[in-house]
Design a protein around this motif. Structure first.
Motif, short mmCIF file in Angstrom:
data_model
loop_
_atom_site.label_atom_id
_atom_site.label_comp_id
_atom_site.label_asym_id
_atom_site.label_seq_id
_atom_site.Cartn_x
_atom_site.Cartn_y
_atom_site.Cartn_z
N THR A 141 -27.97 88.71 32.43
CA THR A 141 -27.45 89.73 31.53
C THR A 141 -27.84 91.13 32.02
OG1 THR A 141 -27.83 88.13 29.76
CG2 THR A 141 -27.27 90.37 29.10
N GLU A 142 -29.05 91.25 32.55
CA GLU A 142 -29.56 92.57 32.95
C GLU A 142 -28.99 93.08 34.27
OE1 GLU A 142 -32.92 90.49 30.65
OE2 GLU A 142 -31.28 89.96 31.98
N SER A 143 -28.38 92.22 35.08
CA SER A 143 -28.15 92.59 36.47
C SER A 143 -26.72 92.98 36.81
CB SER A 143 -28.59 91.45 37.40
OG SER A 143 -27.77 90.31 37.22
N TYR A 144 -25.89 93.29 35.81
CA TYR A 144 -24.56 93.81 36.11
C TYR A 144 -24.63 95.31 36.32
CZ TYR A 144 -22.98 89.23 34.94
OH TYR A 144 -22.80 87.87 34.94
N PHE A 145 -24.68 95.73 37.62
CA PHE A 145 -24.86 97.13 38.00
C PHE A 145 -26.14 97.68 37.37
CE2 PHE A 145 -22.12 99.90 40.48
CZ PHE A 145 -22.77 101.12 40.37
N VAL A 146 -27.06 96.85 37.08
CA VAL A 146 -28.36 97.11 36.44
C VAL A 146 -28.20 97.77 35.08
CG1 VAL A 146 -30.64 98.12 36.65
CG2 VAL A 146 -29.47 97.26 38.68
N PHE A 147 -28.68 97.07 34.09
CA PHE A 147 -28.49 97.46 32.70
C PHE A 147 -29.19 98.77 32.36
CE2 PHE A 147 -32.62 95.72 32.75
CZ PHE A 147 -33.26 95.88 31.53
#
Length: 593
Positions: free
Chosen positions: A405-411
């Protein structure tokens, strides 16, 4: 090479060099130029044909899928968003989602994207404490839900002071309305919101790419979930990646002719992100009935071209296919012959075979409707053997996706959790995932396990339990496994949920047919047989001696979200499993010589 080190990257003590996809060695991808927000993403997909499909239930029987087109849904989305404004939802305010996947769920989310509301998914089976935590932390006033989930909210209302309005997507009875009135909770029918928005148009406030799209709570295995704040840019970066990889021939290009079955929870970022990608491409999305036990009936009716799944379900497909040919001499010989021939072809990049695909593997393809052209697995590691099996039996490309969850273009941050945010996002902007990984000889990232899962045995050997569980779950007699060990012990033990069908078949072959499945799980004879089978299976699959369990306990109760042993995305909750089986674990160790 799949990835390469970044040129001129600074050396940081204790860290390796950062790497980029070999197809884009000199730059990071950004956003699709024509779609920088989720609303623009939807507009790009509207040129497609049919969009959202569901199976009406008539007299308890599921009917064929009925569909609405992208254009029809576009009008409903605008109406529903306008209606939300009319009922008092302000720009950048939160709308909770407490429901299984349905067309109305997607319509409501798309309305959030168009009118710049922020969606807050509530996991279908998170549990009362986590639900209360999320609703109170975000101060939710409006929640989109179903009547059965709405009752849960009403039962909790004394602990939910901010909750004011429930938008119901299905039918409610007068008792529900009466209860809500007593608790001073407004109940609005989905159609009412939609119709009011149609007659009282509200001005749109479309989001910008840096606006918050959703607060997606992680279904952590310990403690309360953390609210991952994701912007439109965060989520659209996934679309950009898929487009780029498709252009480079590294990923299937999705089109309006593709069909996806939506059954993994939309409250989880895996399904949410993949549906965003599909909407961009104009893919048709059909929804399951809501009962996972009827999923393959829905698949047979829908005949999807895309199958997005998780290892747990793909492992079951593997077990069922092998079980269907075992013991049938000619059938098993043909299957083995065909399988080995196609496996040899995999090494040459071939996934099709003109003879074996039609003569042997058509029955396997039928299990997924017969039209699937791509399979994707994520959420947990999947065995390379299972990937080969899927390629061979279904003659499709199989992709293993990695992300969190956190790692999409870095949250952006954890909502109202600055300390926890600092623990994950360092001063350089890197996201520390908690995963243990390595780069292989082709520059591919191989995830070994989670930092918190790894432990040492007394003799100093490190154990990655998930790896061992994945091996055991490939055995036909095993449905689920929980491998346990501790630093004061020299060996491992396990809690095993046997495969019901395979165990009953074994019982018949060994004159034990008088026993029920539950009784078989309690027999020492059964335990002894399965333990030895796992030891042999472990050796065959290259488990080291210390990685094989020395004792097992059999339970007939499956690990599930309902009994709090699995997360909504089917990951094992180890702390909870340890607590539940503490007595059994102590007994297992007392029996180990």
């Amino acid at each position: 090479m799949q990835s390469i080190e970044v040129k001129d990257a600074p050396d940081i003590p204790g860290e390796g060099k950062p790497r980029r996809n070999a197809c884009s060695p000199d730059m990071l991808l950004d956003l699709p130029p024509e779609a920088t927000t989720l609303y623009e993403n939807f507009l790009h997909g509207v040129k497609g044909g049919k969009f959202l499909g569901r199976r009406p239930i008539v007299n308890g029987v599921a009917q064929p899928y009925v569909w609405q087109t992208y254009s029809e849904i576009q009008q409903r989305v605008a109406n529903f968003g306008s209606g939300l404004c009319k009922f008092g939802l302000k720009t950048k305010a939160f709308l909770g989602f407490f429901s299984i996947n349905t067309p109305k769920y997607v319509i409501a989310e798309l309305a959030c994207n168009q009118y710049n509301f922020i969606s807050v998914p509530l996991y279908d089976t998170l549990g009362a404490d986590a639900l209360k935590f999320i609703i109170n932390q975000t101060g939710l006033e409006f929640v989109f839900t179903t009547s059965n989930k709405g009752r849960i909210l009403l039962d909790m209302k004394e602990s939910l002071p901010t909750l004011k309005t429930i938008i119901i997507s299905d039918d409610v009875d007068q008792d529900f309305i009466k209860r809500a009135n007593e608790l001073k909770v407004q109940v609005i029918d989905f159609k009412t919101v939609e119709n009011d928005g149609k007659t009282h148009k509200a001005e749109e406030v479309n989001p910008k790419s840096d606006d918050i799209a959703t607060i997606c709570y992680t279904s952590g295995t310990t403690g309360m979930p953390k609210g991952v704040v994701l912007t439109h840019k965060n989520l659209m970066s996934v679309v950009c990646s898929f487009i780029f990889l498709g252009e480079k021939g590294k990923m299937i290009k999705f089109t309006k002719d593709d069909v996806h079955i939506s059954y993994l929870p939309l409250a989880h970022v895996y399904e949410k992100a993949i549906e965003i990608v599909f909407i961009y491409a104009g893919v048709a999305i059909g929804f399951y009935q809501g009962d996972i036990l009827k999923l393959f009936d829905d698949i047979a009716e829908l005949k999807p071209t895309i199958f997005i799944s998780v290892p747990r379900l793909l492992n079951r497909i593997y077990d069922n296919v092998l079980a269907s040919v075992k013991g049938k001499s000619i059938t098993q010989w043909m299957f083995t012959t065909a399988y080995n021939a196609k496996k040899n072809g995999l090494s040459k990049g071939q996934i099709d075979h003109w003879l074996w695909d039609n003569l042997v593997f058509s029955f396997a393809r039928a299990r997924l409707g017969g039209r699937v052209r791509v399979i994707m697995s994520a959420a947990a590691p999947i065995s390379p053997d299972i990937i080969d099996f899927l390629k061979i039996c279904f003659s499709v490309n199989v992709f293993e996706a990695y992300g969190q969850t956190e790692s999409y273009f870095v949250f952006k941050e954890y909502y109202k959790e600055p300390k926890k945010t600092r623990e994950v996002l360092d001063k350089y902007g890197w996201c520390h995932t908690g995963d243990i990984g390595m780069w292989d000889e082709l520059g591919r990232l191989v995830i070994v396990d989670r930092v918190k899962n790894i432990f040492k045995l007394a003799q100093g050997e490190y154990i990655a339990p998930e790896k061992i569980e994945n091996v055991y779950c490939k055995h036909e007699l095993v449905a689920q496994a929980f491998v346990y060990g501790e630093s004061l012990k020299t060996s491992l033990v396990a809690i095993i949920v046997p495969d019901r069908d395979a165990l009953i078949l074994w019982a018949k072959q060994n004159n034990l047919e008088k026993y029920s499945f539950e009784e078989l799980c309690e027999l020492q004879e059964t335990k002894k047989h399965i333990l030895q089978a796992l030891i042999n299976h472990g050796k065959t699959n290259d488990l080291k001696g210390f990685e094989n369990v020395k004792n097992i306990h059999l339970t007939s109760e499956s690990f599930s979200v309902k009994n709090d042993l699995l997360t909504p995305n089917f990951k094992l909750k180890r702390p909870q499993a340890k607590i539940k089986f503490q007595k059994e674990i102590e007994k297992l160790y007392s029996e180990v010589i």
